[in-house]
Design a protein around this motif. Structure first.
Motif, PDB file in Angstrom:
ATOM      1  N   LYS A 183       0.812  -1.222   0.000  1.00  0.00           N
ATOM      2  CA  LYS A 183       0.000   0.000   0.000  1.00  0.00           C
ATOM      3  C   LYS A 183       0.848   1.276   0.000  1.00  0.00           C
ATOM      4  O   LYS A 183       0.326   2.369  -0.224  1.00  0.00           O
ATOM      5  CB  LYS A 183      -0.963   0.015   1.185  1.00  0.00           C
ATOM      6  N   THR A 184       2.147   1.121   0.238  1.00  0.00           N
ATOM      7  CA  THR A 184       3.035   2.282   0.284  1.00  0.00           C
ATOM      8  C   THR A 184       3.877   2.313  -0.986  1.00  0.00           C
ATOM      9  O   THR A 184       4.520   1.326  -1.335  1.00  0.00           O
ATOM     10  CB  THR A 184       3.952   2.233   1.517  1.00  0.00           C
ATOM     11  N   LEU A 185       3.850   3.456  -1.663  1.00  0.00           N
ATOM     12  CA  LEU A 185       4.563   3.603  -2.924  1.00  0.00           C
ATOM     13  C   LEU A 185       5.527   4.779  -2.818  1.00  0.00           C
ATOM     14  O   LEU A 185       5.127   5.902  -2.506  1.00  0.00           O
ATOM     15  CB  LEU A 185       3.554   3.855  -4.053  1.00  0.00           C
ATOM     16  N   HIS A 196       3.728   7.705  -0.970  1.00  0.00           N
ATOM     17  CA  HIS A 196       2.287   7.773  -1.213  1.00  0.00           C
ATOM     18  C   HIS A 196       1.616   6.550  -0.589  1.00  0.00           C
ATOM     19  O   HIS A 196       2.073   5.416  -0.768  1.00  0.00           O
ATOM     20  CB  HIS A 196       2.005   7.801  -2.711  1.00  0.00           C
ATOM     21  N   ILE A 197       0.512   6.776   0.130  1.00  0.00           N
ATOM     22  CA  ILE A 197      -0.282   5.686   0.694  1.00  0.00           C
ATOM     23  C   ILE A 197      -1.505   5.487  -0.194  1.00  0.00           C
ATOM     24  O   ILE A 197      -2.250   6.438  -0.468  1.00  0.00           O
ATOM     25  CB  ILE A 197      -0.724   5.993   2.140  1.00  0.00           C
ATOM     26  N   LEU A 198      -1.691   4.274  -0.648  1.00  0.00           N
ATOM     27  CA  LEU A 198      -2.778   3.948  -1.565  1.00  0.00           C
ATOM     28  C   LEU A 198      -4.117   4.472  -1.046  1.00  0.00           C
ATOM     29  O   LEU A 198      -4.473   4.276   0.115  1.00  0.00           O
ATOM     30  CB  LEU A 198      -2.847   2.421  -1.754  1.00  0.00           C
ATOM     31  N   GLU A 205       3.947  12.300   1.906  1.00  0.00           N
ATOM     32  CA  GLU A 205       5.053  12.694   2.786  1.00  0.00           C
ATOM     33  C   GLU A 205       6.359  12.819   1.998  1.00  0.00           C
ATOM     34  O   GLU A 205       6.725  11.911   1.242  1.00  0.00           O
ATOM     35  CB  GLU A 205       5.226  11.658   3.897  1.00  0.00           C
ATOM     36  N   LEU A 206       7.031  13.955   2.182  1.00  0.00           N
ATOM     37  CA  LEU A 206       8.362  14.134   1.597  1.00  0.00           C
ATOM     38  C   LEU A 206       9.356  13.335   2.420  1.00  0.00           C
ATOM     39  O   LEU A 206       9.540  13.588   3.612  1.00  0.00           O
ATOM     40  CB  LEU A 206       8.734  15.621   1.589  1.00  0.00           C
ATOM     41  N   VAL A 207       9.987  12.349   1.781  1.00  0.00           N
ATOM     42  CA  VAL A 207      10.918  11.468   2.482  1.00  0.00           C
ATOM     43  C   VAL A 207      12.347  11.990   2.393  1.00  0.00           C
ATOM     44  O   VAL A 207      13.122  11.904   3.334  1.00  0.00           O
ATOM     45  CB  VAL A 207      10.840  10.044   1.879  1.00  0.00           C
ATOM     46  N   PHE A 208      12.697  12.538   1.217  1.00  0.00           N
ATOM     47  CA  PHE A 208      14.065  13.016   1.010  1.00  0.00           C
ATOM     48  C   PHE A 208      14.057  14.100  -0.053  1.00  0.00           C
ATOM     49  O   PHE A 208      13.362  13.988  -1.066  1.00  0.00           O
ATOM     50  CB  PHE A 208      14.980  11.867   0.566  1.00  0.00           C
ATOM     51  N   ASP A 251       9.402  -1.992   6.509  1.00  0.00           N
ATOM     52  CA  ASP A 251       9.268  -0.927   7.510  1.00  0.00           C
ATOM     53  C   ASP A 251       9.152   0.433   6.812  1.00  0.00           C
ATOM     54  O   ASP A 251       9.976   1.323   6.993  1.00  0.00           O
ATOM     55  CB  ASP A 251      10.485  -0.948   8.449  1.00  0.00           C
ATOM     56  N   PRO A 252       8.102   0.625   5.985  1.00  0.00           N
ATOM     57  CA  PRO A 252       8.025   1.845   5.174  1.00  0.00           C
ATOM     58  C   PRO A 252       7.878   3.139   5.974  1.00  0.00           C
ATOM     59  O   PRO A 252       8.122   4.221   5.442  1.00  0.00           O
ATOM     60  CB  PRO A 252       6.790   1.600   4.302  1.00  0.00           C
ATOM     61  N   SER A 253       7.484   3.035   7.235  1.00  0.00           N
ATOM     62  CA  SER A 253       7.366   4.238   8.063  1.00  0.00           C
ATOM     63  C   SER A 253       8.663   4.557   8.810  1.00  0.00           C
ATOM     64  O   SER A 253       8.730   5.546   9.541  1.00  0.00           O
ATOM     65  CB  SER A 253       6.217   4.087   9.066  1.00  0.00           C
ATOM     66  N   GLY A 254       9.675   3.739   8.600  1.00  0.00           N
ATOM     67  CA  GLY A 254      10.948   3.945   9.286  1.00  0.00           C
ATOM     68  C   GLY A 254      11.773   5.057   8.670  1.00  0.00           C
ATOM     69  O   GLY A 254      11.379   5.693   7.681  1.00  0.00           O
ATOM     70  N   GLU A 255      12.939   5.276   9.224  1.00  0.00           N
ATOM     71  CA  GLU A 255      13.849   6.320   8.748  1.00  0.00           C
ATOM     72  C   GLU A 255      14.906   5.709   7.830  1.00  0.00           C
ATOM     73  O   GLU A 255      15.491   4.673   8.153  1.00  0.00           O
ATOM     74  CB  GLU A 255      14.549   7.000   9.932  1.00  0.00           C
ATOM     75  N   PHE A 256      15.164   6.347   6.707  1.00  0.00           N
ATOM     76  CA  PHE A 256      16.235   5.905   5.825  1.00  0.00           C
ATOM     77  C   PHE A 256      17.588   6.184   6.486  1.00  0.00           C
ATOM     78  O   PHE A 256      17.787   7.222   7.128  1.00  0.00           O
ATOM     79  CB  PHE A 256      16.161   6.633   4.486  1.00  0.00           C
TER      80      PHE A 256
END
Length: 708
Positions: free
Chosen positions: A207-209, A227-229, A237-240, A279-284
């Motif tokens: 569900k996470t893209l 992006h969450i489906l 959410e801006l990740v990077f 763990d898509p909600s984790g930190e890179f």
């Protein structure tokens, strides 16, 4: 009687040619208006009379481009039927109802096929077995209806096989809109992500893209979002964010499927960030912080990452490994050390094997190494004008390596190679639907031309048996020579239309590519860039000296940065060439590199130099084609571009052509064609693109007096 008929036919042909010449003299080329603009930098003043063309929204600019297109049409009207015949000839060699070799991924066989008379591919899959019913993913022919240009890319199936993300570009600016399709119902979800690169990566939760967005003006890939489906993309959410304007960023998943990886790269430096895919909600986590000049790429295998890098002055790269928990460079240890005579280009990891793609003395090498070190060997190839590269290998636990092979005389083959038994199985050889075609009727060879500085420049040649090497045969010399991009010897069905009419085709492996290793690239960039141009000229002189051709029959061709090559070469040595094709040419180098609002400029500083630095400015001014047009004779020329080009803006060739028209002292052809519906890659359909090739070939053949 026969002799009389020949005389009469010859008279008619001569009269027809004379009539064409007379008609051409009556056709007046467009004359672009001049508005002087002073461009002052480092105390140097350049006057650009055609700077006003830098505006695709200006009706006067569009009018000028249309005038040039109309002039091109009138000047080539006598070749229109010939162009059509060439197009049909090239199209007839292509198997229209074609199908790719299927590959298996996550329980499904994926394939791409074309149907007779249709321009675009159809993507489908089969569950479990190749005999299973076909599941349609996309029929791009239906999707492209009503569009002048259509590109579908970035197909990415979710881990549970239920959805596919995809990107669409309908303008050819390489700005894609990402959408998601439900593969069970066929529904296109309302989720819509604009201004993206087109590619995306699913996390393990289905569900996470993750995806990459572009800067709207510069087109730099600079932000990674999540992006969450089912949610509004405006809330993603801006990740990077890549804040250094000389870098681009991208996101992908490791072959092991265990990591989401964000990459950042410039010409000379790379950096990666990693996150467990579950763990898509984790930190890179930063893999190894960027250091200017440190390049590396990563591949995951069990408890380690394998790192291909130039660390510690490993110019041709080395392979190292490091534990997944200790990824910074002080933990890296050698697997394959640096070698002066082998360029390490890529690796592919399997459960029992490490497969290494290398280049030695210009030739592709594929090396298979068992992880237990019980054996290692090269897959054998038997000539000097071939290309071999690793194909799609998504499966990890397999003995089968899929690779692709072709040569300048041999159509492309997809081969499954058993790394255990070393047996080869040719799954498919490219069909050439021409009953006259026999690969044994063509010859290829590699020769070495001597540059002025004593460097040997490799050249790959192909021609039909019986072609005379007495200086009277026409020869088309192609090269690129930038970004370390290597133009390997390759087979082309369309090229047969030249070879069968007596042309020799040559690829000059000049400095600026990596044909002879990384140093070959370093010797053709920045303050060594002039080597690229002089290498090309030296190859031309060698081909004439060795009687492969003569200046009356030598033609030059290059596109994009290869178009810059064409522009520099004809300023420096116009007398060597009868005709030149410059496709989407990067010719206004200094002005473009001084404008950081233009797409790609900031990321190019390490390739060409930053002209904000006076030394680079002065060096670039020595070769910038637009700045060095002078009052002299130039060869016959065909220049092409696309109005929506995202790589090289249309106004560069437009201004260049206008300046050439103003200053050139000859009566040779200068033709300029702008595709008003396309960008850097030209037309999007597989057959539409052939029309552009037919136009180029008709230009060459017409200059040779060949019309059949």
């Amino acid at each position: 009687m026969n002799r009389l008929l020949c005389i009469l036919l010859g008279s008619i042909t001569f009269a027809s040619a004379q009539n064409n010449a007379d008609l051409k003299k009556e056709i007046v080329p467009p004359k672009a208006k001049k508005i002087a603009k002073n461009l002052e930098f480092h105390g140097d003043v350049r006057v650009d009379n055609y700077y006003w063309m830098n505006n695709r929204d200006d009706a006067e600019v569009i009018d000028y481009l249309n005038q040039e297109n109309e002039y091109n049409q009138k000047m080539t009207e006598h070749t229109r039927d010939f162009q059509h015949r060439l197009f049909e000839e090239m199209k007839a060699r292509i198997k229209e109802d074609d199908e790719s070799v299927p590959y298996k991924l996550n329980g499904y066989w994926y394939l791409t096929r074309f149907e007779t008379g249709k321009d675009y591919p159809i993507y489908s899959r089969k569950k479990g077995e190749l005999e299973a019913p076909e599941e349609l993913l996309f029929d791009v022919n239906e999707m492209a209806e009503g569009f002048e240009y259509y590109s579908l890319g970035g197909l990415n199936v979710s881990p549970d096989n239920k959805m596919v993300a995809f990107g669409v570009d309908t303008l050819s600016r390489r700005k894609y809109t990402i959408q998601i399709k439900d593969l069970q119902t066929g529904e296109i979800y309302p989720d819509k992500i604009e201004n993206a690169t087109g590619g995306s990566t699913w996390a393990a939760d289905n569900k996470t893209l993750f995806y990459t967005k572009k800067d709207d003006q510069t087109l730099r890939s600079y932000r990674i979002y999540k992006h969450i489906l089912g949610t509004d993309s405006a809330e993603d959410e801006l990740v990077f964010e890549e804040e250094d304007e000389t870098f681009n960023t991208y996101v992908y998943k490791s072959k092991s499927k265990e990591y989401i990886i964000i990459g950042s790269h410039s010409t000379l430096t790379t950096e990666y960030r990693i996150l467990k895919a579950d763990d898509p909600s984790g930190e890179f986590k930063v893999f190894q912080p960027r250091e200017r000049g440190l390049e590396y790429s990563i591949a995951h295998y069990e408890d380690d990452f394998y790192v291909m890098t130039n660390k510690d002055k490993a110019t041709n790269f080395r392979l190292m490994k490091t534990p997944v928990e200790k990824t910074t460079q002080e933990n890296w240890v050698d697997v394959i050390p640096h070698r002066e005579d082998y360029l390490l280009e890529d690796i592919d990891i399997f459960k029992k094997y490490l497969v290494v793609s290398e280049r030695h003395n210009g030739l592709n090498k594929i090396k298979v190494i068992r992880w237990d070190n019980s054996e290692e060997y090269y897959i054998p190839f038997d000539n000097e004008t071939y290309t071999a590269y690793i194909s799609i290998n998504p499966s990890f636990d397999t003995d089968i390596l899929r690779f692709t092979y072709n040569s300048m005389t041999t159509p492309t083959s997809v081969i499954d190679f058993n790394m255990e038994t070393r047996e080869k199985m040719v799954l498919k050889e490219q069909a050439v639907l021409d009953e006259k075609f026999d690969k044994n009727n063509y010859l290829s060879e590699r020769i070495w031309a001597m540059a002025k500085d004593g460097t040997k420049i490799p050249v790959s040649l192909v021609y039909k048996k019986g072609t005379k090497l007495d200086g009277n045969s026409p020869l088309l010399q192609y090269a690129y020579g930038s970004y370390g991009s290597t133009i390997d010897p390759y087979f082309s069905t369309v090229r047969l239309s030249l070879l069968d009419r007596g042309f020799i085709y040559a690829i000059a492996h000049i400095r600026g590519g990596e044909y002879l290793g990384r140093n070959w690239y370093e010797d053709g960039k920045l303050f060594n860039k002039m080597n690229t141009f002089t290498d090309y000229i030296d190859v031309s002189e060698y081909l004439i000296q060795e009687k492969y051709t003569s200046a009356e029959h030598l033609y030059a061709m290059g596109g994009s940065a290869g178009g810059l090559l064409m522009g520099a070469v004809i300023n420096m040595a116009p007398q060597l060439y009868r005709g030149v094709i410059a496709a989407v040419p990067f010719v206004d180098v200094v002005t473009t590199m001084l404008d950081d609002s233009i797409p790609l400029t900031t990321g190019e500083y390490d390739e060409w130099g930053n002209p904000n630095n006076k030394d680079y400015y002065e060096y670039m001014m020595q070769y910038s084609p637009y700045d060095n047009v002078v009052a002299q004779d130039y060869p016959n020329m065909l220049v092409t571009t696309g109005l929506h080009d995202s790589q090289v803006q249309y106004w560069e060739p437009a201004k260049w052509v206008a300046k050439l028209r103003e200053l050139k002292t000859d009566d040779n052809l200068l033709l300029f064609h702008t595709n008003m519906d396309a960008g850097h890659g030209g037309a999007s359909g597989r057959f539409e693109a052939l029309k552009e090739v037919a136009e180029e070939y008709a230009f060459l053949l017409d200059l040779e007096g060949i019309d059949h």
